[in-house]
Motif scaffolding. Structure first.
Motif, PDB file in Angstrom:
ATOM      1  N   HIS A  92      -5.182   2.021   6.965  1.00  0.00           N
ATOM      2  CA  HIS A  92      -5.638   1.161   5.873  1.00  0.00           C
ATOM      3  C   HIS A  92      -4.981  -0.226   5.953  1.00  0.00           C
ATOM      4  O   HIS A  92      -5.644  -1.252   5.760  1.00  0.00           O
ATOM      5  CB  HIS A  92      -5.367   1.801   4.516  1.00  0.00           C
ATOM      6  CG  HIS A  92      -5.940   1.016   3.389  1.00  0.00           C
ATOM      7  ND1 HIS A  92      -7.295   0.941   3.148  1.00  0.00           N
ATOM      8  CD2 HIS A  92      -5.357   0.203   2.476  1.00  0.00           C
ATOM      9  CE1 HIS A  92      -7.512   0.129   2.117  1.00  0.00           C
ATOM     10  NE2 HIS A  92      -6.355  -0.322   1.696  1.00  0.00           N
ATOM     11  N   TYR A  99       1.015   2.151  -9.214  1.00  0.00           N
ATOM     12  CA  TYR A  99      -0.309   1.510  -9.175  1.00  0.00           C
ATOM     13  C   TYR A  99      -0.698   1.026 -10.582  1.00  0.00           C
ATOM     14  O   TYR A  99      -1.157  -0.098 -10.765  1.00  0.00           O
ATOM     15  CB  TYR A  99      -1.352   2.495  -8.640  1.00  0.00           C
ATOM     16  CG  TYR A  99      -2.754   1.949  -8.670  1.00  0.00           C
ATOM     17  CD1 TYR A  99      -3.132   0.941  -7.794  1.00  0.00           C
ATOM     18  CD2 TYR A  99      -3.694   2.432  -9.582  1.00  0.00           C
ATOM     19  CE1 TYR A  99      -4.422   0.415  -7.829  1.00  0.00           C
ATOM     20  CE2 TYR A  99      -4.986   1.913  -9.617  1.00  0.00           C
ATOM     21  CZ  TYR A  99      -5.338   0.905  -8.739  1.00  0.00           C
ATOM     22  OH  TYR A  99      -6.595   0.370  -8.772  1.00  0.00           O
ATOM     23  N   ILE A 157       0.873  -1.161   0.000  1.00  0.00           N
ATOM     24  CA  ILE A 157       0.000   0.000   0.000  1.00  0.00           C
ATOM     25  C   ILE A 157       0.923   1.227   0.000  1.00  0.00           C
ATOM     26  O   ILE A 157       1.866   1.292   0.791  1.00  0.00           O
ATOM     27  CB  ILE A 157      -0.917   0.026   1.255  1.00  0.00           C
ATOM     28  CG1 ILE A 157      -1.697  -1.300   1.403  1.00  0.00           C
ATOM     29  CG2 ILE A 157      -1.857   1.228   1.205  1.00  0.00           C
ATOM     30  CD1 ILE A 157      -2.662  -1.622   0.285  1.00  0.00           C
ATOM     31  N   ASN A 216      -0.761  -2.217  -4.583  1.00  0.00           N
ATOM     32  CA  ASN A 216      -2.171  -2.622  -4.597  1.00  0.00           C
ATOM     33  C   ASN A 216      -3.111  -1.422  -4.563  1.00  0.00           C
ATOM     34  O   ASN A 216      -4.215  -1.470  -5.105  1.00  0.00           O
ATOM     35  CB  ASN A 216      -2.481  -3.490  -3.381  1.00  0.00           C
ATOM     36  CG  ASN A 216      -1.688  -4.774  -3.380  1.00  0.00           C
ATOM     37  OD1 ASN A 216      -0.468  -4.749  -3.386  1.00  0.00           O
ATOM     38  ND2 ASN A 216      -2.372  -5.896  -3.398  1.00  0.00           N
ATOM     39  N   ARG A 217      -2.683  -0.348  -3.891  1.00  0.00           N
ATOM     40  CA  ARG A 217      -3.571   0.794  -3.671  1.00  0.00           C
ATOM     41  C   ARG A 217      -2.737   2.014  -3.290  1.00  0.00           C
ATOM     42  O   ARG A 217      -1.648   1.861  -2.732  1.00  0.00           O
ATOM     43  CB  ARG A 217      -4.515   0.463  -2.506  1.00  0.00           C
ATOM     44  CG  ARG A 217      -5.846   1.177  -2.530  1.00  0.00           C
ATOM     45  CD  ARG A 217      -6.899   0.402  -1.740  1.00  0.00           C
ATOM     46  NE  ARG A 217      -7.134  -0.905  -2.323  1.00  0.00           N
ATOM     47  CZ  ARG A 217      -6.928  -2.067  -1.705  1.00  0.00           C
ATOM     48  NH1 ARG A 217      -6.475  -2.088  -0.478  1.00  0.00           N
ATOM     49  NH2 ARG A 217      -7.162  -3.215  -2.311  1.00  0.00           N
TER      50      ARG A 217
END
Ligand code: HXC
Length: 260
Positions: free
Chosen positions: A191, A174, A123, A180-181
């Protein structure tokens, strides 16, 4: 365990490992790599551990690479040994029995990008920057980057990054599937914790076997990998998790799984 370059906080099933050399943008020297090995060996003994989050201290860098000052004077043999040590760290993370998430809070360059790639999920905060700038320094990636990058994003895009040494931002990472995010810096750790909170609700045996099926399977041909999947699938049926998971579904209630 006394550690000079890492912070390791454990709370309610989640360990947050912070590479803590902000003055050197969290660069990985030998001691930091050895501390990572020790830290993961200790975390492996925590039965209730759901997963691990790896991040960097400060708001500028995840890890800006292997420590260039420490590498400068190495000869061929010592360079190889340093590479092997870093590779061992990445393999330890990749094969760790619980999920490991990279919370990329800034520069993830060279060994830092390699560290992120060894994690199961990446992330990125919007300010994250990725790259394999080793060719700028007259070397090549040495912690598995030449192997993990093409496996993650494909040979063409990987070679472009590896051969130019160019840095990319979080959105481009990304787009390439390297992360992933992308989230705001404020959302980064919450998150990652949310992902692990979600994992915590699942059957711990299936989480472990699922990671193993993917990680070990990616190194096999498809027939061997599917045979291995069948073995691990079969193994699930020897677990209380499978009994509880399927019974709970049929009784229309939430499953109550055991410790992770
Ligand atoms: C040692 C490092 C470092 C690194 C930064 N620093 N990266 N020290 N190793 N990888 C130190 C700087 O020397 C400086 O120390 C301080 O951190 C702040 O960095 P600045 O350069 O002043 O910051 P800035 O101008 O904002 O630039 C940030 C940066 C730049 C773009 C990330 O620092 C940079 O390019 N770093 C090197 C990135 C890199 O090439 N990584 C790959 C390394 S090779 P002082 O004391 O001056 O304040 C690698 C190989 C892995 O990883 C495999 C090995 C086997």
């Amino acid at each position: 365990m006394q550690m000079n370059n890492l912070l390791c906080e454990y709370e309610e099933g989640v360990a947050v490992v912070t590479v803590n050399r902000p003055k050197a943008l969290n660069a990985l020297n030998r001691e930091t790599l050895e501390e990572l090995l020790g830290c993961f060996a200790e975390l492996a003994t925590i039965r209730e551990l759901v997963g691990v989050i790896i991040t960097g201290a400060g708001d500028k860098a995840f890890v800006a690479g292997a420590d260039i000052a420490a590498m400068q004077g190495l000869d061929a043999l010592a360079g190889r040994a340093f590479g092997l040590l870093g590779q061992r760290v990445m393999r330890t993370i990749e094969t760790f029995a619980k999920p490991v998430i990279a919370a990329v809070n800034g520069f993830a360059l060279g060994g830092g990008c390699e560290l992120a790639m060894a994690c199961d999920i990446r992330i990125a905060a919007v300010n994250a920057r990725f790259g394999q700038p080793e060719v700028n320094l007259g070397v090549i990636p040495g912690f598995g980057g030449t192997q993990r990058l093409p496996r993650l994003i494909g040979v063409g895009p990987a070679l472009e990054l590896l051969l130019t040494g160019d840095m990319i931002d979080a959105d481009e990472a990304y787009r390439l599937g390297l992360v992933n995010r992308v989230v705001t810096p404020e959302q980064l750790l919450p998150h990652c914790r949310e992902i692990l909170a979600n994992v915590a609700k699942k059957g711990p045996i299936s989480i472990k076997l699922c990671k193993e099926a993917v990680r070990a399977g990616m190194e096999l041909d498809i027939d061997s990998a599917c045979r291995q999947e069948a073995d691990l699938f079969g193994l699930c049926f020897a677990s209380a998790d499978q009994k509880e998971g399927m019974q709970a579904f049929l009784e229309k209630r939430a499953a109550m799984f055991g410790d992770h």
